[in-house]
Structures are given as C-alpha cells and as structure tokens.
Scaffold this active site. Structure first.
Site, mmCIF file in Angstrom:
data_model
loop_
_atom_site.group_PDB
_atom_site.id
_atom_site.type_symbol
_atom_site.label_atom_id
_atom_site.label_comp_id
_atom_site.label_asym_id
_atom_site.label_seq_id
_atom_site.Cartn_x
_atom_site.Cartn_y
_atom_site.Cartn_z
ATOM 1 C CD GLU A 222 -16.318 35.903 24.356
ATOM 2 O OE1 GLU A 222 -17.242 36.469 24.983
ATOM 3 O OE2 GLU A 222 -16.519 34.976 23.558
ATOM 4 N NE ARG B 210 -16.644 42.292 19.116
ATOM 5 C CZ ARG B 210 -17.758 41.754 19.606
ATOM 6 N NH1 ARG B 210 -17.796 40.464 19.932
ATOM 7 N NH2 ARG B 210 -18.832 42.470 19.760
ATOM 8 C CE1 TYR C 65 -15.690 42.160 22.787
ATOM 9 C CE2 TYR C 65 -17.929 42.647 23.456
ATOM 10 C CZ TYR C 65 -16.887 41.751 23.298
ATOM 11 O OH TYR C 65 -17.058 40.449 23.666
ATOM 12 C CG ASP D 220 -20.439 43.320 27.322
ATOM 13 O OD1 ASP D 220 -21.371 43.483 26.522
ATOM 14 O OD2 ASP D 220 -20.276 42.259 27.943
ATOM 15 C CD GLU E 40 -16.629 40.936 26.648
ATOM 16 O OE1 GLU E 40 -17.570 41.526 27.233
ATOM 17 O OE2 GLU E 40 -16.721 39.796 26.182
ATOM 18 C CB THR F 18 -7.795 36.029 22.848
ATOM 19 O OG1 THR F 18 -8.593 34.838 22.761
ATOM 20 C CG2 THR F 18 -7.477 36.329 24.299
ATOM 21 C CD1 TRP G 251 -16.450 37.145 16.163
ATOM 22 C CD2 TRP G 251 -14.233 36.801 16.326
ATOM 23 N NE1 TRP G 251 -16.031 37.585 17.400
ATOM 24 C CE2 TRP G 251 -14.697 37.387 17.534
ATOM 25 C CE3 TRP G 251 -12.881 36.501 16.201
ATOM 26 C CZ2 TRP G 251 -13.839 37.675 18.611
ATOM 27 C CZ3 TRP G 251 -12.028 36.784 17.270
ATOM 28 C CH2 TRP G 251 -12.506 37.362 18.462
#
Lengths: 497, 66
Positions: free
Chosen positions: A9, A53, A55, A57, A63, A66, A422
C-alpha cells in the site's frame, strides 16, 4: 507455505506549485485528483478493474493498494502501475484546475516525508500461516527489518537542526518509527503492526503488516526488499535456527543505523556483542543461502536476490557505493545529489538538493528525477514497460484478485448494483447470494460463475475490450470498462447458411 | 514468469553506428564523453525542476498519513 500472497500500500504526497499564486492546499488538490474516481465509483474509496484499491487516506494522501499478488514481479508491476495511475489522475486534475483558473503544476510524490517532517507510509503485507509462532517471528524479523534499510532504504537528505548538520541518511521512514510491534498505526507507528485483519480465513492465515519500509522507485530495490523479506519469513516458518540477533533497543537502533551512511554504527544485540547492520544482515544472508541450498529455490529470482543482497552489503561495508548506484534507491539518489552538488559547488543541505531529494520521487514520467535517470539508462530495471501498462488494467491472474476483477467489471458492464471488498462480492439486488472468497490464493471459483450467471444470459453478450479500445475510453485508463455489451445486431443476424 | 536480464550499459551504449566502431576511443575521450552525457542529463533535470527550489520545498507540506 508454497505460495505466499503479497501486497503493498503506497501513500503519495501531493503538492500544487509553480502557478502565479500560491498553490491549492492538499485537501482541495486531493478533491481534484479524485474527481474522476468519485464520478466513476461514487466514492473516493474504490476497487478498480485491476482489482487494486484506490482511496483517499487521512491527511489527503492518495493511496493505492495493490491487489493480491503471489509473484514478486507481479507485485512490482502492480506497484509501478499505481504510479502511472496516479500520474494520469494528476494530469487530469491539472487540466480541470486550469479550467477553473488555477494555474501551476500538480506533483505526486512517492516518498515518505514532507518538508516539515510529516510522514506517510509504504505498507507491506505478507500472508503467513496462522500457526506461525509470534514470538519467534518478532525475534527474527525485527532485527532484519531494523537493518534492512541499508539494503532498500530510499535515502533522505536530512535537513540541519540545532544539534546535527545536514546529512544523508539511508531511510525516509526510520525517524518516524516509535515501537517494535503494536496494533496502533498513526499514534505510535510500530515497525510491525499486529492489527489482525487477515482478509482471509482467520483460522489458517494471518496478514503480516509491515509499516517500516520506504517507498521505492527502483524495481531492482523493490525486488530485493520483498524477496529478502519473503526469504526471512520462510526461515521463520520452517523453524530452522536463524541465529540470535534480537536487539536491545530496536527503535534506538533503527535511527542510529539510518543516520550513519558509513555503515559503521553499531547496535547492541541482547545478551550479545555490539554489531553493525552489515554484520546482522550478513548473518541472515548466510542462513538464507544455507536454507535455500537445503530446501531448493522457490522462485526464479532467488539467486538474483542473493547476489543483490551480498553486493549491497559489500558496498556498505567498503564505503564504495559505486557497485550499487544503478540498483539501490538510496545509492542512486546519493550519487545524483553528489554529482549535482559537485557541479554547482553546493553545500550539503542546499535547497536545490532538498528539492532533488523530493523530485526523485515525482511519479511524472518525464519530470520525475528517477524517471529521467531511467530514460538515460542510468538505473537498472526488472520489467518491460508493456508489462507495467498491462498491470494498470489487468488483475494479477493467479490469485483471488482475478475473481474480484471479473466480478466488478462484469457487474458494471451489466449495470448491476454491487459492492466489493478484499473478501466480499455482493449484488445489491441479491443480498442472500453474497459471496465470500476467503482463500486469497484461489484464482478460480465456480461459485463466482454461478453468481454472475444470475445476471442472466447477458453475461454471454459481454465483449472484452483490448488495451487500445480501453485507451480510447474517456476515463482514466485504470477506470476504463473491461467489457462492453455486444451490439444487439450481432445477435439479431442469423448465421449465414 | 518472464524475467528480464538487468540492463547494464555501463557507458557502453555508444550511438552504435559503424562510424563509432571504426574509431577506437581512448580512455580519456571516453571519460570526457561520459562527463558530457552526465552534464546534459543534469541540464535536463535542471530544466524540469521548479526554478525556485526553496519555495518548492517549503510549499510541500502535508499532514501525516495512515
């Protein structure tokens, strides 16, 4: 464990500069950056067609996390794809801002610290068996992680303070770690975070969350980072003796090591001698080599990782870094800063050098300084550009990510309201059919096909778009639709007899 | 799994033309060429950076993450 799931991330720094007026503050800038994402998914926290993902943060950091990968090169490709995705969003933000009368350039930096010392992370995730003995894990892994920065740190020009002059350090993140192991993140940043969110069957797996790492620009450094960590974890899991390098004071040690680029700083091993980071890493490398001799290599890059590991330790130990200044982020950046300082007669800590330290991490393909070095053939690479571009749109094919990607792209093409994370896959109109996929290593599941079949024969009518077709869509490539519905005419026409 | 061998041009990526091969380059000429390449790359980097370094650095402030 034969196969392991990895993920990383990355939090990016953002800044708007170079216009006639002062740039927009980060929160407003972030809104522009996420405008296409919000429009696409009605949220600033979405899973995208490549199953990763995206997004916004805390602290207005874009952010990118993977998708699950079980192959190191897939992981690096997905992470590099994240840089290109962010760049695409930055370019669109810049254009939208210009339309609104805000000139200047948008910068997305894949680094870990701003000019005031605020830090943001690069978080690694490693799936480990639930049976892993946690005390053994921390005894072996903590000293490895504390000293790993001499291999894979991104390097940082530390500004002068009242106590210390400006100097070059191995790591961006080392000064921002406050604990060895804990469940907190922002409050007391631990090296290993124990928050237990496996995103998998909790009876079988844990997700080891490592938040001490620097964001890497170099694919080669990334390979060493994830590859060496995976090898150490294998030894932990197998139960072989791995030596005793437990540190008396891990947090004191991580800073001490980071700020001594000569590599001679020593740290106290519990019930043992003072050792350098090179001593500890050499001990772990020896054991990893023995482990692989006895158990065999589990992927094609193992020898390459050993060679890099050893070469980097030799460079640090000798003080001659020339053998790694194409491969290891901190050494690449140090070489560049030295060249620029020598050419311009700049003192250490000159603003120009501080700017270069940041610009090294700029994701812009033609402006980012790492990327300029790459374009001039001055750094090594591991991946063909085509593979990175594919990773912008394709989920990794060998893990659960493949299923998530297919689910969300199919539901979108058919206009079916859905939610996905997830583990969970849900069609809003069919709440009882929600599907949990608890094995991140499984890339096929008939239950997913059954669920999608409930959307009707239309699944049959989907046409997968190739890369060229996806590039033509108006949205960012990462958000382009993977499937379109075949035109009705394709079905209306009877076959020619 | 496709692996790509590391590219290590190590100053060896001359323009590749037959002319370059025909004339052997002496050590100092090669060093000069390398210095020239470095210079032009550093010029390129100079040209893409914001001109006011101090302002750029100071302007890059964000709250901490995670």
């Amino acid at each position: 464990m034969e196969r392991r799931v990895f993920g990383v991330e990355t939090e990016f720094g953002i800044t708007h500069q170079g216009g006639e007026h002062r740039g927009l503050p980060p929160d407003e800038l972030a809104r522009y950056i996420f405008r296409p994402v919000l429009k696409w998914g009605r949220s600033s926290n979405v899973f995208i067609p490549n199953a990763s993902r995206l997004y916004l943060d805390v602290g207005s950091h874009p952010e990118y996390a993977t998708a699950e990968c079980d192959d190191l090169l897939d992981l690096i490709a997905s992470d590099r794809a994240g840089e290109l995705i962010m760049h695409d969003l930055a370019q669109r933000a810049e254009a939208a801002m210009a339309e609104d009368g805000f000139d200047g350039s948008v910068y997305l930096l894949k680094n870990n610290v701003d000019s005031q010392g605020n830090s943001y992370g690069s978080h690694e995730n490693y799936m480990i068996p639930r049976t892993t003995h946690f005390r053994r894990l921390s005894t072996i892994l903590l000293p490895f992680l504390v000293t790993r920065q001499i291999l894979v740190g991104a390097g940082r020009l530390v500004p002068a303070t009242d106590e210390t002059p400006a100097h070059y350090a191995f790591s961006q993140r080392a000064d921002h770690m406050w604990e060895g192991i804990s469940s907190a993140t922002t409050r007391s940043r631990p090296i290993i975070n124990t928050r237990d969110e496996p995103h998998a069957d909790a009876a079988l797996h844990r997700r080891l969350h490592v938040i001490v790492g620097d964001s890497n620009m170099s694919e080669t450094t990334s390979l060493l980072r994830y590859g060496a960590t995976d090898l150490v974890l294998r030894m932990v899991e197998s139960g072989v003796p791995v030596g005793d390098f437990e540190l008396e004071n891990p947090i004191g040690a991580i800073r001490h090591i980071s700020h001594d680029i000569s590599g001679t700083a020593t740290v106290k091993v519990r019930n043992g001698p003072e050792m350098t980071a090179v001593d500890i890493q050499s001990g772990l490398l020896d054991r990893a080599r023995r482990f692989v001799r006895e158990n065999g290599a589990h992927h094609d890059q193992v020898e390459q990782i050993f060679e890099l590991w050893e070469r980097t330790l030799q460079a640090v130990a000798s003080g001659d870094h020339s053998s790694i200044e194409r491969d290891i982020d901190w050494a690449i950046k140090k070489r560049l800063l030295t060249d620029v300082a020598e050419r311009g007669g700049l003192r250490q800590g000159h603003p120009k050098l501080e700017q270069l330290d940041m610009a090294y991490h700029d994701v812009h393909p033609r402006r980012g300084v790492f990327n300029v070095l790459a374009a001039h053939g001055r750094v090594s690479t591991q991946l063909e550009p085509e593979r990175i571009e594919r990773a912008i749109v394709d989920p990794p094919s060998t893990t659960r990510a493949a299923l998530r990607g297919r689910f969300l792209s199919t539901a979108r093409a058919l206009g079916a309201e859905h939610t996905v994370d997830w583990v969970h896959h849900k069609l809003v109109d069919r709440p009882l059919d929600a599907l949990m996929l608890k094995d991140p290593l499984l890339a096929e599941d008939p239950r997913l096909d059954t669920l999608l079949a409930k959307l009707g024969d239309r699944v049959e009518t989907l046409r997968e778009q190739n890369l060229a077709q996806r590039r033509e869509q108006a949205v960012p490539l990462a958000l382009s639709e993977r499937y379109t519905l075949a035109s009705p005419r394709e079905f209306a026409e009877p076959p020619l007899i | 799994m496709s692996t790509q061998p590391q590219k290590r041009p190590h100053g060896g990526d001359e323009d590749g033309g037959p002319a370059a091969e025909a004339t052997p380059v002496s050590g100092s000429a090669q060093a000069q060429k390398r210095a020239g390449e470095l210079d032009s790359m550093l010029d390129e980097i100079d040209s893409v950076l914001e001109s006011n370094a101090e302002e750029f650095v100071k302007g890059f402030v964000q709250k901490g993450g995670e």
